[in-house]
Design a protein around this motif. Structure first.
Motif: not given
Lengths: 286, 286, 286, 286
Positions: A162, A166, A189
């Motif tokens: 994650c 990002t 993203i």
């Protein structure tokens, strides 16, 4: 554990058929249930195809009623023959079984509601309920042990993914900008996830030299770090499969399990197989 | 190691709350900090969406000020209550914490500068600072050991990947040429990375028979050599996981590793910590 | 093995510098050579970009001459200082070194010949010649052992992949046909490779329901059998890394190596660590 | 087992050549057969290319006749020289060999029938018949053992994949809807397979924010659970490779596996094949 060890009444016999698989009738019931579940799934899918919906819509509508009826009858039978009906109704499987009945009723009352489709497809989860009783699933247990013991590591891995997407997504947004299709950070993203996971739809692609260089780095990152969850799971699974200890009571301290190649007890230091004793070997190492 | 073993003054109590997690107040502080970090990230993302920026731009501008203020206050508190402020300010985490404050100030002075976005997103790294204190990260340490011990092998692997994509990229440039979209060698190398890593955007595709044949070979290469980093990491991780054993050379046979609770060597039966040597056992079970 | 153990003459000193890395001068020479190789690669790449070629073409042309001159001088020096020049010239590395010089000369005589580009890029292989001397490559040796011992298994795997893509490609050609872009069997096989390796360019996609069903099966096949080369390589690498045997001469028959956890010699049955002998342990188990 | 231990008649000599590889003539026969199979495959492929079909169609037609004739002769020879012709004809390989002859005859009678192409390509399976006799395939046996012992786990895995893509496909159909290309549930399931397996053609892509979020989750799921079949197969293969040990229960301690050349158990020191029991040692080293 079996609440009806010697079934006598029809309720008890029904219980054996519906909740167990070890009788021919029980196996037949499960097979029929599986067939009905698959058929109801098939109806949902066919109905979603415009051409078929226009032509056979009413037929499929009728079939849906029939399947719902069957599931309703099954649910009632389960409630009737369960030794403790309240416990069954409030259990996880009771909820799943009820779920198979309700959505169709609701969907038939409000036939436009597309969202009930999802609940109708959730019926598919009942497949696992039926298969739960087959030997196959002992293998799934195996996988579950490995998965649950690597749960923490996988959480850390997903957190890192994650963060990476990002970061990379923001970088690409800044580098490529809305002119090249990276219209916002969330969309960038999304692109980073598509790229890092090596899916690569191609709906958004970097156009600038710098963007392509960074994209190359993201791809090589994604290509390489796939090794991490694989390594974690493989190592855990190998551990779960290797649970092969030496089963032999130590002659002195009686410690029952030892490392596979032990010659001496690691608690009292006594030889596990003393040379003087000429007895028959009784224990085996699995 | 704790500089304030029995906190008395408010500075000491503040230090415990801000820098540690083992008290309820400390846990609350970390949770709040995490929420503020995530919220400030959310603001950055929402602000990048054109429609939202036009409508709520000034609100998000205000929120950014508030978050920056909170991070500034937090930074000041950390400096004030740290036992050795200068050491904290010059440390890695001190730098990360400062980074969370500065960019917003700069970005607010020069609001057009898109590039400050990147620094604003770097705040996300603070998430790891907060989570560092949770038990999860002991698992990350585990991964780090495996990753760092396979660092050299992975470097060799990445070098080989770079050579492969350069070669394949040049070949494709020569075979396909600018007419089919392979306009330059760097762009062809970008295509080779996209293909070798099995991402496959489809923005450039080979058109000639020879190009498609070579592309097929690149794909099968990429598909197969993914085994290499996976194999490396799996083997290293299995090693790292196996080291959760008692590290103590047996005084007689020198067997170096034993089950965590061993008292005697299971190979030669010798006591691992013989009573005659009166020293404390320095067992180190990792 | 070193032909000049105590270098005296300039030829001997030059040999040490050019062919070895263990002196500061040798390390400097290798670093410079690496820089020149990378720079010559950079020139090839920049020259392939149309805009740069039009503007700086003559400059890059000149740089190419300079690099070629440097490689030529290096080649001559290597021939001069090599202890057995004829052996060097006919060796593999001698050929690689010559390859770095020739193409530029040929390409300059016939400057249109795009195909010489490929040979110019082959210079990149000299990077490995230079890096061969660094400790990193001992790790590559490791990988090579694992790769070469799984060579046969990987051949079988690649053969199976070839058969699968031929079958699947023909099926798709028959199902989808030229109307949907599957214009010939070779092109359909290309598509099958793109799909099986999970690259998925998207330049050809199945349009019919049957074609999409078969495509789904190909994808799941490709997604699953990636486990095969990974499993092969991981198992081989784990084997290569585990080469940890117990180094201890058997007191009776002197067998020097044993399985890691052996307590008794598996050739003569004698205890490896007899309890009566109170001697200091001299051997260690790695 | 060999039905003709000392070949005398021409039938017996032919049998050795056609059915075995260990004589030079047999090896030559297999090589020629392999060449004919590959050539007939090549003809099928070339004929499918429109330009070649128009120009050389009749030539390729003739070649197909020749290959068919060769396969027919081979089939007759096999029937004639097989020790038990009926058994050969009804065996699996007899069927495969017949399959190589029939389709061409049928296809020539009905030359438009594209579907016979598939059967013509099935000739490729004969490659495995020929290669079966080479040492390479002992490696394939190895893989087969690992694959078949992980069969159950892989079935569970494939079932989970099917459930996942059905669920995800339905969700995407509901979220994105026909307007964004997700025209029916089966088509959405196709998209889910394309995405979960990280193929990512890009012919259908989510357009809505919610769809892109769910797509990102599908991708990360697909990217992560690839670890499961890999882990399963790696662990099984490592097991299969480790079984190259002496399988013999130690008479005293029952340790089941030993180094291939062990005479004594390395755990308890007992002879593995004690001289008092006068039976032949039935050691079986796999």
């Amino acid at each position: 554990m079996d609440p009806y060890p010697r079934p006598g009444t029809w309720r008890e016999r029904l219980y054996i058929i519906i909740f167990h698989t070890y009788t021919p009738a029980g196996r037949l019931f499960d097979t029929l249930l599986l067939a009905v579940i698959m058929a109801s799934l098939g109806v949902v899918m066919l109905d979603s195809i415009q051409a078929i919906h226009l032509r056979y819509g009413s037929w499929l509508y009728g079939l849906e009623w029939i399947f719902t009826g069957l599931f309703a009858i099954e649910y009632l039978l389960r409630v009737i023959c369960a030794p403790r009906p309240r416990q069954y109704v409030t259990s996880f499987y009771g909820f799943i079984d009820l779920l198979a009945v309700l959505p169709a009723f609701i969907a038939l009352l409000m036939p436009d509601a597309q969202y009930f489709l999802v609940i109708r497809v959730l019926r598919m989860m009942r497949v696992f309920r039926v298969l739960k009783l087959t030997p196959y699933l002992s293998q799934a247990d195996f996988l579950m042990v490995a998965l649950s013991s690597s749960r923490q590591k996988i959480t850390v891995f997903l957190l890192a993914i994650c963060t990476l997407v990002t970061m990379f997504g923001t970088f690409m947004y800044v580098i490529e900008g809305p002119a090249n299709g990276f219209t916002s950070i969330p969309r960038s993203i999304y692109w980073a996830v598509v790229t890092l996971t090596t899916v690569g739809f191609g709906d958004m692609v970097p156009k600038t030299a710098l963007g392509q260089t960074l994209a190359g780095m993201i791809m090589i990152t994604g290509y390489s770090i796939i090794a991490v969850p694989t390594g974690i799971f493989t190592a855990e699974l190998a551990n779960a499969m290797r649970s092969a200890t030496l089963q032999r009571d130590c002659p002195r301290c009686q410690k029952p399990t030892h490392e596979p190649d032990s010659s001496f007890c690691n608690r009292c230091g006594n030889p596990l197989f003393p040379p003087t004793e000429k007895s028959q070997p009784e224990e085996s190492a699995h």
